[in-house]
Design a protein around this motif. Structure first.
Motif, PDB file in Angstrom:
ATOM      1  N   THR A   1      36.091  33.105  28.135  1.00 18.64           N
ATOM      2  CA  THR A   1      37.400  33.407  28.342  1.00 18.64           C
ATOM      3  C   THR A   1      37.724  34.332  29.137  1.00 18.64           C
ATOM      4  O   THR A   1      38.666  34.587  29.921  1.00 18.64           O
ATOM      5  CB  THR A   1      38.120  33.146  26.808  1.00 18.64           C
ATOM      6  OG1 THR A   1      38.069  31.622  26.408  1.00 18.64           O
ATOM      7  CG2 THR A   1      39.627  33.306  26.979  1.00 18.64           C
ATOM      8  N   LEU A   2      37.001  35.400  28.505  1.00 20.06           N
ATOM      9  CA  LEU A   2      37.274  36.864  29.211  1.00 20.06           C
ATOM     10  C   LEU A   2      37.008  36.876  30.759  1.00 20.06           C
ATOM     11  O   LEU A   2      37.604  37.204  31.481  1.00 20.06           O
ATOM     12  CB  LEU A   2      36.478  38.025  28.271  1.00 20.06           C
ATOM     13  CG  LEU A   2      37.013  38.201  27.150  1.00 20.06           C
ATOM     14  CD1 LEU A   2      36.039  39.245  26.236  1.00 20.06           C
ATOM     15  CD2 LEU A   2      38.622  38.724  27.136  1.00 20.06           C
ATOM     16  N   THR A   3      35.787  36.316  30.951  1.00 18.23           N
ATOM     17  CA  THR A   3      35.352  36.206  32.644  1.00 18.23           C
ATOM     18  C   THR A   3      36.422  35.253  33.165  1.00 18.23           C
ATOM     19  O   THR A   3      36.933  35.853  34.366  1.00 18.23           O
ATOM     20  CB  THR A   3      34.060  35.446  32.468  1.00 18.23           C
ATOM     21  OG1 THR A   3      33.094  36.113  31.764  1.00 18.23           O
ATOM     22  CG2 THR A   3      33.526  35.450  33.908  1.00 18.23           C
ATOM     23  N   THR A   4      36.964  34.444  32.695  1.00  8.66           N
ATOM     24  CA  THR A   4      38.087  33.594  33.408  1.00  8.66           C
ATOM     25  C   THR A   4      39.342  34.248  33.665  1.00  8.66           C
ATOM     26  O   THR A   4      39.778  34.666  34.614  1.00  8.66           O
ATOM     27  CB  THR A   4      38.412  32.301  32.848  1.00  8.66           C
ATOM     28  OG1 THR A   4      37.155  31.432  32.832  1.00  8.66           O
ATOM     29  CG2 THR A   4      39.307  31.445  33.393  1.00  8.66           C
ATOM     30  N   ASP A   5      39.606  35.137  32.461  1.00  5.99           N
ATOM     31  CA  ASP A   5      40.815  36.284  32.427  1.00  5.99           C
ATOM     32  C   ASP A   5      40.653  37.128  33.626  1.00  5.99           C
ATOM     33  O   ASP A   5      41.418  37.466  34.188  1.00  5.99           O
ATOM     34  CB  ASP A   5      41.168  36.618  31.233  1.00  5.99           C
ATOM     35  CG  ASP A   5      41.534  35.759  30.236  1.00  5.99           C
ATOM     36  OD1 ASP A   5      41.996  34.437  30.619  1.00  5.99           O
ATOM     37  OD2 ASP A   5      41.733  35.924  28.788  1.00  5.99           O
ATOM     38  N   LYS A   6      39.592  37.762  33.506  1.00  9.14           N
ATOM     39  CA  LYS A   6      38.872  38.920  34.370  1.00  9.14           C
ATOM     40  C   LYS A   6      39.272  38.363  35.902  1.00  9.14           C
ATOM     41  O   LYS A   6      39.860  38.950  36.843  1.00  9.14           O
ATOM     42  CB  LYS A   6      37.763  39.498  34.394  1.00  9.14           C
ATOM     43  CG  LYS A   6      37.331  40.443  35.212  1.00  9.14           C
ATOM     44  CD  LYS A   6      35.918  40.850  35.126  1.00  9.14           C
ATOM     45  CE  LYS A   6      35.546  41.687  36.173  1.00  9.14           C
ATOM     46  NZ  LYS A   6      34.008  41.853  36.769  1.00  9.14           N
ATOM     47  N   SER A   7      38.602  37.130  36.159  1.00 12.82           N
ATOM     48  CA  SER A   7      38.926  36.571  37.444  1.00 12.82           C
ATOM     49  C   SER A   7      40.366  36.350  38.035  1.00 12.82           C
ATOM     50  O   SER A   7      40.539  36.610  39.031  1.00 12.82           O
ATOM     51  CB  SER A   7      38.017  35.218  37.518  1.00 12.82           C
ATOM     52  OG  SER A   7      38.183  34.685  38.789  1.00 12.82           O
ATOM     53  N   ASN A   8      41.119  35.904  37.147  1.00 15.60           N
ATOM     54  CA  ASN A   8      42.520  35.654  37.216  1.00 15.60           C
ATOM     55  C   ASN A   8      43.111  36.671  37.316  1.00 15.60           C
ATOM     56  O   ASN A   8      44.179  36.806  38.534  1.00 15.60           O
ATOM     57  CB  ASN A   8      43.055  34.871  36.141  1.00 15.60           C
ATOM     58  CG  ASN A   8      42.664  33.290  36.019  1.00 15.60           C
ATOM     59  OD1 ASN A   8      42.117  32.695  36.821  1.00 15.60           O
ATOM     60  ND2 ASN A   8      42.778  32.848  34.803  1.00 15.60           N
ATOM     61  N   LEU A   9      42.828  37.896  36.611  1.00 16.10           N
ATOM     62  CA  LEU A   9      43.396  39.258  36.977  1.00 16.10           C
ATOM     63  C   LEU A   9      43.386  39.676  38.208  1.00 16.10           C
ATOM     64  O   LEU A   9      44.260  40.272  38.819  1.00 16.10           O
ATOM     65  CB  LEU A   9      43.099  40.078  35.848  1.00 16.10           C
ATOM     66  CG  LEU A   9      43.992  39.745  34.271  1.00 16.10           C
ATOM     67  CD1 LEU A   9      43.328  40.435  33.376  1.00 16.10           C
ATOM     68  CD2 LEU A   9      45.326  40.018  34.531  1.00 16.10           C
ATOM     69  N   GLN A  10      41.921  39.579  38.728  1.00 14.19           N
ATOM     70  CA  GLN A  10      41.504  40.380  39.997  1.00 14.19           C
ATOM     71  C   GLN A  10      42.113  39.618  41.101  1.00 14.19           C
ATOM     72  O   GLN A  10      42.658  40.062  41.905  1.00 14.19           O
ATOM     73  CB  GLN A  10      40.100  40.011  40.075  1.00 14.19           C
ATOM     74  CG  GLN A  10      39.399  40.699  40.945  1.00 14.19           C
ATOM     75  CD  GLN A  10      39.404  42.359  41.374  1.00 14.19           C
ATOM     76  OE1 GLN A  10      39.165  42.939  40.235  1.00 14.19           O
ATOM     77  NE2 GLN A  10      40.251  42.845  42.099  1.00 14.19           N
ATOM     78  N   THR A  11      42.342  38.335  41.002  1.00 18.39           N
ATOM     79  CA  THR A  11      42.965  37.350  41.797  1.00 18.39           C
ATOM     80  C   THR A  11      44.316  37.842  42.107  1.00 18.39           C
ATOM     81  O   THR A  11      45.048  38.135  43.180  1.00 18.39           O
ATOM     82  CB  THR A  11      42.915  35.971  41.681  1.00 18.39           C
ATOM     83  OG1 THR A  11      41.284  35.547  41.612  1.00 18.39           O
ATOM     84  CG2 THR A  11      43.647  35.187  42.688  1.00 18.39           C
ATOM     85  N   ALA A  12      45.098  38.030  40.819  1.00 15.60           N
ATOM     86  CA  ALA A  12      46.436  38.492  40.730  1.00 15.60           C
ATOM     87  C   ALA A  12      46.701  39.899  41.305  1.00 15.60           C
ATOM     88  O   ALA A  12      47.501  40.430  41.969  1.00 15.60           O
ATOM     89  CB  ALA A  12      47.059  38.567  39.573  1.00 15.60           C
ATOM     90  N   LEU A  13      45.779  40.815  40.870  1.00 14.83           N
ATOM     91  CA  LEU A  13      45.839  42.243  41.482  1.00 14.83           C
ATOM     92  C   LEU A  13      45.732  42.282  42.970  1.00 14.83           C
ATOM     93  O   LEU A  13      46.106  42.934  43.880  1.00 14.83           O
ATOM     94  CB  LEU A  13      44.652  43.034  41.057  1.00 14.83           C
ATOM     95  CG  LEU A  13      44.581  44.438  41.395  1.00 14.83           C
ATOM     96  CD1 LEU A  13      45.614  45.203  41.286  1.00 14.83           C
ATOM     97  CD2 LEU A  13      43.391  45.078  40.897  1.00 14.83           C
ATOM     98  N   ASN A  14      44.637  41.387  43.719  1.00 11.64           N
ATOM     99  CA  ASN A  14      44.282  41.197  45.176  1.00 11.64           C
ATOM    100  C   ASN A  14      45.800  40.676  45.714  1.00 11.64           C
ATOM    101  O   ASN A  14      46.059  41.369  46.804  1.00 11.64           O
ATOM    102  CB  ASN A  14      43.274  40.321  45.485  1.00 11.64           C
ATOM    103  CG  ASN A  14      41.931  40.874  45.037  1.00 11.64           C
ATOM    104  OD1 ASN A  14      41.898  42.283  44.807  1.00 11.64           O
ATOM    105  ND2 ASN A  14      40.956  40.101  44.828  1.00 11.64           N
ATOM    106  N   ASN A  15      46.504  39.824  45.287  1.00  9.92           N
ATOM    107  CA  ASN A  15      47.543  39.034  45.749  1.00  9.92           C
ATOM    108  C   ASN A  15      48.604  40.267  45.726  1.00  9.92           C
ATOM    109  O   ASN A  15      49.478  40.303  46.597  1.00  9.92           O
ATOM    110  CB  ASN A  15      47.980  38.029  44.993  1.00  9.92           C
ATOM    111  CG  ASN A  15      47.053  36.836  45.315  1.00  9.92           C
ATOM    112  OD1 ASN A  15      46.261  36.742  46.143  1.00  9.92           O
ATOM    113  ND2 ASN A  15      47.241  35.764  44.198  1.00  9.92           N
ATOM    114  N   ALA A  16      48.759  41.092  44.445  1.00 12.14           N
ATOM    115  CA  ALA A  16      49.699  42.030  44.518  1.00 12.14           C
ATOM    116  C   ALA A  16      49.435  43.138  45.566  1.00 12.14           C
ATOM    117  O   ALA A  16      50.350  43.573  46.191  1.00 12.14           O
ATOM    118  CB  ALA A  16      49.611  42.593  43.126  1.00 12.14           C
TER     119      ALA A  16
END
Length: 155
Positions: free
Chosen positions: A93-108
């Motif tokens: 779950t944390l790995t998935t969350d990290k990946s999602n957050l990294q994608t969101a950060l890259n998009n931002a």
């Protein structure tokens, strides 16, 4: 629940094994209560088959110290296994969350860069408009000055 049992060759009428699957040399027994099935599956050597082929499962089977220790170890291992599974689930779950957050950060960051470019473009446009406005004001001032000098000369 159907339980399959095998009578011991060396210690008849006691059982030498039990299973929930039909194995070679095992006999299917039906009509057991849940407690009987659990006892037959967990401690078959304490159960036996009578002369009529009926499975006898004692209600209260005293456990030896080794059996008690083995049960405690099984419980502890089961608890540790459950904790490991929970930890693996948490890690996933944390790995998935990290990946999602990294994608969101890259998009931002991409959006931020785009907005900065838009602001710079608008600032350049604004500067160009201000320059044009200053030129228009200068032209207007010259025109007014020339108008006032021509009107003042006619008086």
């Amino acid at each position: 629940m159907k339980v399959y049992v095998k009578v011991s060759d060396t210690d008849k009428p006691y059982l030498s094994g039990s299973s929930t699957e039909a194995l070679d040399g095992y006999v299917g027994i039906e009509g057991l209560t849940d407690d009987q099935a659990i006892t037959a599956l967990s401690r078959p050597n304490k159960c036996y088959m009578d002369d009529n082929g009926v499975l006898i499962v004692p209600n209260q089977i005293p456990l030896s110290q080794a059996e008690k220790d083995a049960e405690n170890v099984k419980i502890q291992l089961s608890d540790m296994n459950k904790k490991l599974v929970d930890m693996q689930t948490t890690i996933t779950t944390l790995t998935t969350d990290k990946s999602n957050l990294q994608t969101a950060l890259n998009n931002a960051n991409t959006d931020n860069a785009n907005l900065k470019a838009q602001i710079q473009s608008m600032q350049k446009q604004s500067l160009a408009y201000m320059t044009q406005l200053a030129q228009i004001n200068a032209e207007l001032a010259k025109y007014k000055q020339s108008q006032s000098s021509t009107q003042g000369g006619d008086k």
